[in-house]
Design a protein around this motif. Structure first.
Motif, mmCIF file in Angstrom:
data_model
loop_
_atom_site.group_PDB
_atom_site.id
_atom_site.type_symbol
_atom_site.label_atom_id
_atom_site.label_comp_id
_atom_site.label_asym_id
_atom_site.label_seq_id
_atom_site.Cartn_x
_atom_site.Cartn_y
_atom_site.Cartn_z
ATOM 1 N N SER A 271 -63.240 9.301 -60.294
ATOM 2 C CA SER A 271 -61.644 9.372 -60.568
ATOM 3 C C SER A 271 -61.617 10.311 -59.539
ATOM 4 N N GLY A 348 -64.817 13.972 -63.100
ATOM 5 C CA GLY A 348 -64.795 12.766 -62.490
ATOM 6 C C GLY A 348 -65.458 12.333 -61.199
ATOM 7 N N ARG A 385 -65.733 1.616 -66.094
ATOM 8 C CA ARG A 385 -64.985 2.689 -66.703
ATOM 9 C C ARG A 385 -64.406 3.760 -65.928
HETATM 10 N N1 ASP Z 1 -67.549 8.127 -63.162
HETATM 11 C C1 ASP Z 1 -66.642 8.771 -64.112
HETATM 12 C C2 ASP Z 1 -65.338 9.021 -63.395
HETATM 13 O O1 ASP Z 1 -65.241 9.396 -62.361
HETATM 14 C C3 ASP Z 1 -67.036 9.566 -65.098
HETATM 15 C C4 ASP Z 1 -68.017 8.727 -65.875
HETATM 16 O O2 ASP Z 1 -69.277 8.955 -65.300
HETATM 17 O O3 ASP Z 1 -67.811 8.330 -66.728
HETATM 18 O O4 ASP Z 1 -64.141 8.892 -63.869
#
Ligand code: ASP
Length: 406
Positions: A271, A348, A385
């Motif tokens: 994110s 994120g 996700r």
């Molecule tokens: N990769 C996700 C994000 O950047 C965080 C996670 O590992 O759930 O939103």
């Protein structure tokens, strides 16, 4: 669809196709060279996003908070933003608990040993230790957090600087102007990086599709399908319905106009790295005022994680099923809160949710060895996700804009 939007979409389709091609035709003479080139290009793209991330978060929050104007208006934005973040994360976890209790993936199979587990577990924290570290970590030397890219204390420091620019004499106002022009400078660099986005996303998807092991998918398919199903309910039904009820923006308009940000989230699993695109979609396409977008989106990319929250709850229940433990109602209530803390605490970045997952398992007395089972499929589920996380942030800026009537 504008140009960048269309190019990113085409690049994603081509990246997936080439990844599949490499998987089924490994004897291709250029296989190694092509794959290596894509690993480098994909990494370059991620590195360039990481390069701009810290200055972007810093300047966008300072400018965002400094433009919140009188304290009455800014406290309304704060209130609604936090209400939205906690409300939607609660909905996400609640949906996950209900569906997992209905489908019960993993039930009936007993995993007696976790042979590969030993290497997978590095460290774990108890909930009290986690909370203590979390709170103490909010206030640190800003120069240290700037250079180490430690986002949460940086956000606190940026909010303080931005808040101090509200009101004040001419000297203070002159300082505010400097920050505003530096913010414009950073945004120009962001735009240059974005021109490179379609190529970066192509390369990231080629390497991701190529490296996925299909045998693993078949073993855990029910859990994976259930988790993706929960994410779809949240991302395609709950969040768009909330958006429509409050703002009258249709789901189709959200998905088609928000596509660059969603595809980038899907491809980068971050994110934070997607933040430049989310900001550009919110401000340029949906015309969210900068004063709101610059506050809600960087904060959201750090703490508002619906996809991570629902995943942590679902994965904990899955592991409980595998070891034959039926979590009681009170244990599931604890799971509700711990999944929320774990998702707020996860930065994120790719697979951040896996790090805080150890804490969730430990609080519930579940074997940490189970991480060895979750880790190999994390690359796939993280893409979903993160997309849900970013959708939640974008919708948050639209809803906060509407309810605060700016
Ligand atoms: N990769 C996700 C994000 O950047 C965080 C996670 O590992 O759930 O939103």
């Amino acid at each position: 669809m504008n140009n960048i939007n269309r190019n990113i979409f085409l690049a994603a389709l081509m990246g997936i196709s080439f990844g599949l091609f490499l998987k089924i035709y490994p004897q291709w003479s250029l296989y190694n060279a092509f794959l290596e080139a894509n690993v480098i290009i994909g990494q370059l793209f991620i590195n360039s996003l990481k390069m701009i991330l810290v200055p972007l978060v810093f300047f966008s929050i300072v400018v965002g908070v400094s433009n919140l104007g009188n304290s009455k208006k800014s406290s309304t934005i704060w209130k609604y933003t936090l209400l939205y973040f906690f409300g939607t994360m609660s909905l996400a976890i609640f949906t996950a608990l209900i569906i997992m209790n209905l489908v019960k993936p993993g039930m009936g199979i007993t995993v007696d040993s976790w042979p590969e587990a030993k290497n997978a577990i590095t460290s774990s924290l108890s909930i009290l230790e986690f909370l203590k570290q979390f709170i103490l970590g909010l206030f640190v030397n800003p120069f240290q957090s700037l250079s180490s890219g430690n986002i949460l204390p940086l956000i606190i420091f940026s909010i303080l600087i931005g808040a101090s620019f509200n009101g004040g004499g001419t000297k203070i106002q002159a300082g505010k102007k400097v920050f505003e022009s530096l913010y414009e400078v950073i945004m120009r660099i962001v735009n240059w990086i974005m021109m490179f986005a379609p190529i970066g996303i192509f390369s990231l998807l080629v390497t991701m599709v190529e490296s996925q092991s299909s045998e693993l998918f078949s073993q855990l398919s029910i859990f994976i399908i259930t988790v993706i199903g929960i994410m779809l309910i949240h991302g395609l039904l709950i969040i768009p319905t909330l958006l429509f009820i409050i703002t009258k923006i249709s789901p189709l308009s959200l998905w088609s106009n928000g596509r660059p940000a969603f595809i980038s989230a899907f491809a980068t699993s971050s994110s934070a790295a997607t933040l430049p695109l989310t900001l550009s979609v919110a401000c340029n396409t949906f015309k969210v005022p900068k004063s709101i977008a610059n506050f809600v989106l960087p904060l959201g990319a750090t703490i508002n994680m619906d996809g991570t929250a629902l995943y942590e709850a679902a994965a904990a229940l899955f592991i409980a099923n595998l070891v034959g433990i039926d979590l009681s109602l009170s244990q599931q209530i604890i799971l509700f809160f711990i999944a929320m803390v774990a998702s707020i605490g996860a930065p994120g970045i790719p697979s951040a949710g896996m790090v805080t997952m150890a804490m969730v398992l430990q609080v519930l007395g579940l074997p940490l060895e189970a991480l060895a089972l979750l880790l190999p499929m994390d690359r796939l589920l993280d893409t979903f996700r993160t997309t849900i996380n970013v959708e939640g942030d974008l919708v948050g800026s639209l809803i906060v804009q509407k309810v605060t009537k700016l």
